[in-house]
Scaffold this motif. Structure first.
Motif, mmCIF file in Angstrom:
data_model
loop_
_atom_site.group_PDB
_atom_site.id
_atom_site.type_symbol
_atom_site.label_atom_id
_atom_site.label_comp_id
_atom_site.label_asym_id
_atom_site.label_seq_id
_atom_site.Cartn_x
_atom_site.Cartn_y
_atom_site.Cartn_z
ATOM 1 N N MET A 119 0.832 -1.043 0.035
ATOM 2 C CA MET A 119 0.037 -0.166 0.086
ATOM 3 C C MET A 119 1.011 1.260 -0.038
ATOM 4 S SD MET A 119 -3.012 1.035 2.807
ATOM 5 C CE MET A 119 -3.836 2.698 2.755
ATOM 6 N N ALA A 120 0.432 2.248 -1.160
ATOM 7 C CA ALA A 120 1.266 3.556 -1.126
ATOM 8 C C ALA A 120 1.177 4.107 0.173
ATOM 9 C CB ALA A 120 0.852 4.390 -2.353
ATOM 10 N N ASN A 121 2.370 5.040 0.608
ATOM 11 C CA ASN A 121 2.478 5.856 1.615
ATOM 12 C C ASN A 121 1.669 7.188 1.387
ATOM 13 O OD1 ASN A 121 2.715 6.982 4.064
ATOM 14 N ND2 ASN A 121 5.013 7.826 3.420
ATOM 15 N N ILE A 122 0.437 7.498 1.814
ATOM 16 C CA ILE A 122 -0.323 8.742 1.558
ATOM 17 C C ILE A 122 0.010 9.700 2.586
ATOM 18 C CG2 ILE A 122 -2.534 9.580 0.846
ATOM 19 C CD1 ILE A 122 -1.753 7.306 -0.572
ATOM 20 N N THR A 123 0.865 10.469 2.106
ATOM 21 C CA THR A 123 1.477 11.784 2.938
ATOM 22 C C THR A 123 0.437 13.022 2.757
ATOM 23 O OG1 THR A 123 3.093 12.761 1.273
ATOM 24 C CG2 THR A 123 3.733 10.923 2.522
ATOM 25 N N ALA A 124 0.734 13.650 3.911
ATOM 26 C CA ALA A 124 -0.049 14.995 4.037
ATOM 27 C C ALA A 124 0.401 15.814 2.695
ATOM 28 C CB ALA A 124 0.303 15.757 5.403
ATOM 29 N N ALA A 125 1.632 16.058 2.445
ATOM 30 C CA ALA A 125 1.851 16.790 1.210
ATOM 31 C C ALA A 125 1.359 16.009 0.096
ATOM 32 C CB ALA A 125 3.521 16.373 1.107
ATOM 33 N N LEU A 126 1.041 14.913 0.058
ATOM 34 C CA LEU A 126 0.266 14.343 -1.437
ATOM 35 C C LEU A 126 -0.868 14.536 -1.266
ATOM 36 C CD1 LEU A 126 1.339 12.513 -3.721
ATOM 37 C CD2 LEU A 126 0.453 10.567 -2.438
ATOM 38 N N VAL A 127 -1.630 14.548 -0.160
ATOM 39 C CA VAL A 127 -2.985 15.064 0.126
ATOM 40 C C VAL A 127 -3.289 16.604 -0.538
ATOM 41 C CG1 VAL A 127 -4.908 15.429 1.437
ATOM 42 C CG2 VAL A 127 -3.557 13.104 1.734
ATOM 43 N N LYS A 128 -2.317 17.343 0.028
ATOM 44 C CA LYS A 128 -2.357 18.715 -0.224
ATOM 45 C C LYS A 128 -2.096 19.106 -1.610
ATOM 46 C CE LYS A 128 -0.131 23.134 1.007
ATOM 47 N NZ LYS A 128 0.468 23.696 -0.018
ATOM 48 N N GLU A 129 -1.285 18.208 -2.187
ATOM 49 C CA GLU A 129 -1.044 18.605 -3.781
ATOM 50 C C GLU A 129 -2.352 18.222 -4.525
ATOM 51 O OE1 GLU A 129 1.681 16.910 -7.539
ATOM 52 O OE2 GLU A 129 2.017 16.207 -5.367
ATOM 53 N N LEU A 130 -2.932 17.136 -4.194
ATOM 54 C CA LEU A 130 -4.126 16.728 -4.761
ATOM 55 C C LEU A 130 -5.502 17.548 -4.498
ATOM 56 C CD1 LEU A 130 -5.693 14.680 -6.484
ATOM 57 C CD2 LEU A 130 -6.310 13.298 -4.612
ATOM 58 N N ARG A 131 -5.554 18.181 -3.256
ATOM 59 C CA ARG A 131 -6.428 19.278 -3.090
ATOM 60 C C ARG A 131 -6.282 20.547 -4.051
ATOM 61 N NH1 ARG A 131 -7.404 21.277 2.582
ATOM 62 N NH2 ARG A 131 -9.348 21.852 1.655
ATOM 63 N N GLU A 132 -4.974 20.841 -3.833
ATOM 64 C CA GLU A 132 -4.677 22.256 -4.889
ATOM 65 C C GLU A 132 -5.077 21.964 -6.302
ATOM 66 O OE1 GLU A 132 -0.678 22.796 -4.015
ATOM 67 O OE2 GLU A 132 -0.915 23.825 -1.995
ATOM 68 N N LYS A 133 -4.800 20.766 -6.843
ATOM 69 C CA LYS A 133 -5.284 20.483 -8.176
ATOM 70 C C LYS A 133 -6.750 20.054 -8.449
ATOM 71 C CE LYS A 133 -0.715 18.688 -9.712
ATOM 72 N NZ LYS A 133 0.115 17.512 -10.273
ATOM 73 N N SER A 134 -7.013 19.801 -7.511
ATOM 74 C CA SER A 134 -8.818 19.212 -7.876
ATOM 75 C C SER A 134 -9.833 20.083 -7.032
ATOM 76 C CB SER A 134 -9.031 17.874 -7.312
ATOM 77 O OG SER A 134 -8.772 17.677 -6.022
ATOM 78 N N GLY A 135 -9.340 20.592 -6.040
ATOM 79 C CA GLY A 135 -10.323 21.384 -5.161
ATOM 80 C C GLY A 135 -10.995 20.533 -4.220
ATOM 81 N N ALA A 136 -10.733 19.410 -4.093
ATOM 82 C CA ALA A 136 -11.604 18.488 -3.298
ATOM 83 C C ALA A 136 -11.164 18.791 -1.754
ATOM 84 C CB ALA A 136 -11.124 16.955 -3.474
ATOM 85 N N GLY A 137 -12.287 17.902 -1.077
ATOM 86 C CA GLY A 137 -11.829 18.211 0.522
ATOM 87 C C GLY A 137 -10.798 17.218 0.876
ATOM 88 N N VAL A 138 -10.513 17.444 2.172
ATOM 89 C CA VAL A 138 -9.196 16.641 2.771
ATOM 90 C C VAL A 138 -9.534 15.323 2.543
ATOM 91 C CG1 VAL A 138 -7.865 15.979 4.840
ATOM 92 C CG2 VAL A 138 -8.354 18.535 4.105
ATOM 93 N N MET A 139 -10.897 14.762 3.229
ATOM 94 C CA MET A 139 -11.029 13.353 3.300
ATOM 95 C C MET A 139 -11.421 12.672 1.978
ATOM 96 S SD MET A 139 -10.666 12.567 6.230
ATOM 97 C CE MET A 139 -11.037 10.937 6.082
#
Length: 346
Positions: free
Chosen positions: A1-21
């Motif tokens: 299972m990939a390591n889902i870091t806070a930085a990765l979540v932040k990057e996805l949020r910035e690109k997609s506009g999605a919420g944290v969860m």
């Protein structure tokens, strides 16, 4: 299972506009692949938007944008007034107006296909906004207006953006054009001139006016007040040369019966003719810009005022959020309240 870091979540949020969860869940499902996660969020967003498609979105904002000789006014709807104040929603409205001015689409279908600077289409932006904000966001309509170098735009929004107006004035500057747009926002004309009113529409509106006079006369009779006269005409379209000539003859006969000296008739007749025109163009006054009493100078109609400053109104567009939309009895707020009540009872 990939390591889902806070930085990765932040990057996805910035690109997609999605919420944290939502961002974290998408990354878990795609084993940390950002591009696949974006596509997954997009698909889920479309599914969420589809579920909300039958909801009534009657709140929202208008957007007004001017660039040189091109201007647009748009209406974007949301389900609640609260969301209409959301920063992402406001930005989407502004972006929509700018995109329409730049692309000059012919209809909503072409407008929704416009590519935004982000690379997504306008339609995709609305799908993503619906998913991110959490209620139905929809692009309802737009008006695109162009002018010449000699003309001026009047851009105006009222009541926090619930009303948006663009007017075009010839022979005047932007200040005058904006004042005319303020009048349009306040008085809500639907067309520029009486020449644009349908004959049957005028007859129907005149009948409504006379019905109201009939009701008023019933009340007046109860307190021994004289009855008001019924209206024979409602629009300048009905005032032919023969009708006007007859009105003038009737005024002369009235003055003669009152014993007024004929030598002073020329001073009295113009005022009485003005009164005749005012009384018999009430449909025009309700629906046409040029016939309305100008809010900046209530001694003149809009047309008369513009004539006095050597200007004329050429065109306008006025949008008011939610006009013509029939709100469902079980609106979004009621739905939320019902859901909360059900949860408390379980």
């Amino acid at each position: 299972m990939a390591n889902i870091t806070a930085a990765l979540v932040k990057e996805l949020r910035e690109k997609s506009g999605a919420g944290v969860m939502d961002a974290k869940k998408a990354l878990v499902e795609t084993e940390g692949d950002i591009e696949k996660a974006i596509e997954l969020l997009r698909e889920k967003g479309m599914a969420k938007a589809a579920k909300k498609a039958d909801r009534v979105a009657a709140e929202g904002l208008t957007g007004v944008y001017v660039d040189g000789n091109v201007a647009a006014v748009v209406e974007v709807n949301a389900e609640t007034d609260f969301v209409a104040k959301n920063a992402q929603f406001v930005e989407l409205v502004e972006e929509t107006a700018k995109a329409i001015v730049a692309a000059k689409p012919a209809n909503n279908e072409e407008a929704l296909a416009i590519k935004l600077p982000s690379g997504e289409t306008l339609e995709e932006a609305y799908v993503n906004a619906t998913a991110t904000i959490g209620e139905k966001i929809s692009f309802r309509r737009f008006a695109l207006i162009e002018k010449t170098d000699e003309q001026a735009f009047g851009a105006y929004q009222h009541n926090g953006g619930r009303i948006g107006v663009i007017s075009v004035i010839e022979g005047g500057d932007e200040t005058l054009a904006k004042q005319v747009s303020m009048h349009i926002a306040a008085m809500n004309p639907t067309v520029l001139s009486y020449t644009e009113l349908d004959e049957q529409f005028i007859k129907d509106e005149l009948a409504q006016l006379n019905h109201k006079i009939e009701q008023d006369n019933e009340s007046r009779a109860m307190v021994n007040k004289p009855a008001l006269p019924f209206l024979k005409y409602g629009s300048k379209a009905q005032l032919t040369d023969d009708v006007i000539a007859q009105a003038e003859e009737d005024i002369k006969a009235e003055l003669a019966a009152e014993g007024k000296p004929e030598k002073i008739w020329d001073k009295i007749i113009p005022g009485k003719m003005d009164r005749f025109m005012l009384d018999n163009t009430q449909v025009d006054q309700a629906y046409t810009l040029l016939a309305q009493v100008y809010i900046m100078d209530d001694s003149k109609t809009v047309e008369a005022y513009l004539d006095s400053v050597n200007a004329k109104a050429v065109e306008f567009a006025r949008f008011e959020v939610g006009e013509g939309i029939e709100k469902a009895a079980n609106d979004f707020e009621s739905e939320v309240a019902a859901t909360m009540a059900a949860a408390l009872n379980n």
